[in-house]
Write a protein that holds these residues in place. Structure first.
Motif, PDB file in Angstrom:
ATOM      1  N   GLY A  33       0.776  -1.257   0.032  1.00  0.00           N
ATOM      2  CA  GLY A  33       0.034   0.193   0.080  1.00  0.00           C
ATOM      3  C   GLY A  33       0.897   1.186   0.101  1.00  0.00           C
ATOM      4  N   TRP A  34       2.168   1.276   0.334  1.00  0.00           N
ATOM      5  CA  TRP A  34       2.807   2.617   0.470  1.00  0.00           C
ATOM      6  C   TRP A  34       3.041   3.243  -1.027  1.00  0.00           C
ATOM      7  CZ3 TRP A  34       7.326   4.113  -2.110  1.00  0.00           C
ATOM      8  CH2 TRP A  34       7.883   3.257  -2.791  1.00  0.00           C
ATOM      9  N   ILE A  35       2.945   2.633  -2.156  1.00  0.00           N
ATOM     10  CA  ILE A  35       2.915   3.420  -3.338  1.00  0.00           C
ATOM     11  C   ILE A  35       1.526   3.907  -3.595  1.00  0.00           C
ATOM     12  CG2 ILE A  35       3.123   3.000  -5.747  1.00  0.00           C
ATOM     13  CD1 ILE A  35       5.014   0.668  -5.333  1.00  0.00           C
ATOM     14  N   VAL A  36       0.627   3.516  -3.384  1.00  0.00           N
ATOM     15  CA  VAL A  36      -0.888   4.097  -3.581  1.00  0.00           C
ATOM     16  C   VAL A  36      -0.916   4.975  -2.618  1.00  0.00           C
ATOM     17  CG1 VAL A  36      -3.243   3.313  -3.485  1.00  0.00           C
ATOM     18  CG2 VAL A  36      -1.552   1.849  -4.461  1.00  0.00           C
ATOM     19  N   LEU A  37      -0.727   4.776  -1.331  1.00  0.00           N
ATOM     20  CA  LEU A  37      -1.042   5.905  -0.250  1.00  0.00           C
ATOM     21  C   LEU A  37      -0.110   7.202  -0.552  1.00  0.00           C
ATOM     22  CD1 LEU A  37      -0.769   3.700   3.126  1.00  0.00           C
ATOM     23  CD2 LEU A  37      -2.977   4.758   1.947  1.00  0.00           C
ATOM     24  N   THR A  38       1.201   6.788  -1.025  1.00  0.00           N
ATOM     25  CA  THR A  38       1.984   8.147  -1.169  1.00  0.00           C
ATOM     26  C   THR A  38       1.594   9.021  -2.529  1.00  0.00           C
ATOM     27  OG1 THR A  38       3.993   6.713  -0.484  1.00  0.00           O
ATOM     28  CG2 THR A  38       4.388   8.782  -1.997  1.00  0.00           C
ATOM     29  N   ILE A  39       1.000   8.103  -3.413  1.00  0.00           N
ATOM     30  CA  ILE A  39       0.418   8.677  -4.567  1.00  0.00           C
ATOM     31  C   ILE A  39      -1.082   9.575  -4.275  1.00  0.00           C
ATOM     32  CG2 ILE A  39      -0.850   8.419  -6.717  1.00  0.00           C
ATOM     33  CD1 ILE A  39       1.284   6.283  -7.397  1.00  0.00           C
ATOM     34  N   LEU A  40      -1.684   8.899  -3.493  1.00  0.00           N
ATOM     35  CA  LEU A  40      -2.947   9.805  -3.006  1.00  0.00           C
ATOM     36  C   LEU A  40      -2.399  10.966  -2.284  1.00  0.00           C
ATOM     37  CD1 LEU A  40      -5.395   6.821  -2.040  1.00  0.00           C
ATOM     38  CD2 LEU A  40      -5.437   8.272  -3.976  1.00  0.00           C
ATOM     39  N   LEU A  41      -1.551  10.837  -1.374  1.00  0.00           N
ATOM     40  CA  LEU A  41      -1.119  11.849  -0.702  1.00  0.00           C
ATOM     41  C   LEU A  41      -0.556  12.948  -1.377  1.00  0.00           C
ATOM     42  CD1 LEU A  41      -0.738  13.067   2.271  1.00  0.00           C
ATOM     43  CD2 LEU A  41       1.443  12.171   2.355  1.00  0.00           C
ATOM     44  N   VAL A  42       0.286  12.781  -2.339  1.00  0.00           N
ATOM     45  CA  VAL A  42       0.701  13.917  -3.286  1.00  0.00           C
ATOM     46  C   VAL A  42      -0.454  14.429  -4.053  1.00  0.00           C
ATOM     47  CG1 VAL A  42       1.838  14.131  -5.365  1.00  0.00           C
ATOM     48  CG2 VAL A  42       2.881  12.521  -3.429  1.00  0.00           C
ATOM     49  N   PHE A  43      -1.373  13.693  -4.683  1.00  0.00           N
ATOM     50  CA  PHE A  43      -2.542  14.138  -5.429  1.00  0.00           C
ATOM     51  C   PHE A  43      -3.285  15.290  -4.447  1.00  0.00           C
ATOM     52  CE2 PHE A  43      -2.595  10.479  -8.523  1.00  0.00           C
ATOM     53  CZ  PHE A  43      -1.828  11.303  -9.574  1.00  0.00           C
ATOM     54  N   ARG A  44      -3.696  14.532  -3.269  1.00  0.00           N
ATOM     55  CA  ARG A  44      -4.546  15.350  -2.022  1.00  0.00           C
ATOM     56  C   ARG A  44      -3.707  16.883  -1.945  1.00  0.00           C
ATOM     57  NH1 ARG A  44      -9.506  15.631  -0.564  1.00  0.00           N
ATOM     58  NH2 ARG A  44      -9.693  17.050   1.448  1.00  0.00           N
ATOM     59  N   LEU A  45      -2.354  16.733  -1.620  1.00  0.00           N
ATOM     60  CA  LEU A  45      -1.578  18.094  -1.302  1.00  0.00           C
ATOM     61  C   LEU A  45      -1.497  18.949  -2.414  1.00  0.00           C
ATOM     62  CD1 LEU A  45       1.094  16.639   1.012  1.00  0.00           C
ATOM     63  CD2 LEU A  45      -1.140  17.800   1.706  1.00  0.00           C
ATOM     64  N   THR A  46      -1.450  18.378  -3.777  1.00  0.00           N
ATOM     65  CA  THR A  46      -1.354  19.273  -4.788  1.00  0.00           C
ATOM     66  C   THR A  46      -2.800  19.958  -5.146  1.00  0.00           C
ATOM     67  OG1 THR A  46      -1.678  17.515  -6.238  1.00  0.00           O
ATOM     68  CG2 THR A  46       0.487  18.190  -5.965  1.00  0.00           C
ATOM     69  N   ALA A  47      -3.932  19.092  -4.745  1.00  0.00           N
ATOM     70  CA  ALA A  47      -5.121  19.597  -4.884  1.00  0.00           C
ATOM     71  C   ALA A  47      -5.634  20.617  -4.079  1.00  0.00           C
ATOM     72  CB  ALA A  47      -6.278  18.410  -4.911  1.00  0.00           C
ATOM     73  N   ASN A  48      -4.805  20.830  -2.799  1.00  0.00           N
ATOM     74  CA  ASN A  48      -5.083  21.580  -1.960  1.00  0.00           C
ATOM     75  C   ASN A  48      -4.386  22.792  -2.249  1.00  0.00           C
ATOM     76  OD1 ASN A  48      -6.785  20.194  -0.045  1.00  0.00           O
ATOM     77  ND2 ASN A  48      -5.295  19.565   1.232  1.00  0.00           N
ATOM     78  N   GLN A  49      -3.254  22.828  -2.880  1.00  0.00           N
ATOM     79  CA  GLN A  49      -2.731  23.972  -3.040  1.00  0.00           C
ATOM     80  C   GLN A  49      -3.404  24.795  -4.291  1.00  0.00           C
ATOM     81  OE1 GLN A  49       1.460  22.651  -4.176  1.00  0.00           O
ATOM     82  NE2 GLN A  49       2.220  22.394  -2.124  1.00  0.00           N
ATOM     83  N   LYS A  50      -3.741  24.022  -5.351  1.00  0.00           N
ATOM     84  CA  LYS A  50      -4.610  24.538  -6.633  1.00  0.00           C
ATOM     85  C   LYS A  50      -5.742  25.363  -6.032  1.00  0.00           C
ATOM     86  CE  LYS A  50      -2.943  21.469  -9.965  1.00  0.00           C
ATOM     87  NZ  LYS A  50      -3.096  20.473 -10.881  1.00  0.00           N
ATOM     88  N   LYS A  51      -6.606  24.674  -4.876  1.00  0.00           N
ATOM     89  CA  LYS A  51      -7.725  25.377  -4.477  1.00  0.00           C
ATOM     90  C   LYS A  51      -7.513  26.750  -3.883  1.00  0.00           C
ATOM     91  CE  LYS A  51      -9.824  22.134  -2.376  1.00  0.00           C
ATOM     92  NZ  LYS A  51     -10.534  21.434  -1.041  1.00  0.00           N
ATOM     93  N   GLU A  52      -6.268  26.940  -3.490  1.00  0.00           N
ATOM     94  CA  GLU A  52      -6.014  28.350  -2.887  1.00  0.00           C
ATOM     95  C   GLU A  52      -5.716  29.331  -3.989  1.00  0.00           C
ATOM     96  OE1 GLU A  52      -3.134  27.676   0.052  1.00  0.00           O
ATOM     97  OE2 GLU A  52      -4.424  26.491   1.387  1.00  0.00           O
TER      98      GLU A  52
END
Length: 52
Positions: A33-52
């Motif tokens: 799961g570490w690959i999937v969890l890392t990708i999800l975390l990166v996508f989540r953090l980049t989505a939060n940055q684009k929102k601002e």
């Protein structure tokens, strides 16, 4: 560059850490799961940055 953590990002980080601890403790033969969890975390953090 400011990173804003929400509760989903914090949950992903805790699950990622738990997966890696279980791997190093010998519970899992490979941390699948570490690959999937890392990708999800990166996508989540980049989505939060684009929102601002």
């Amino acid at each position: 560059m400011k990173v804003k953590f929400d509760w989903i990002s914090v949950l992903l980080i805790f699950v990622l850490i738990a997966t890696l601890i279980a791997f190093f403790a010998g519970v899992f033969p490979y941390p699948y799961g570490w690959i999937v969890l890392t990708i999800l975390l990166v996508f989540r953090l980049t989505a939060n940055q684009k929102k601002e």
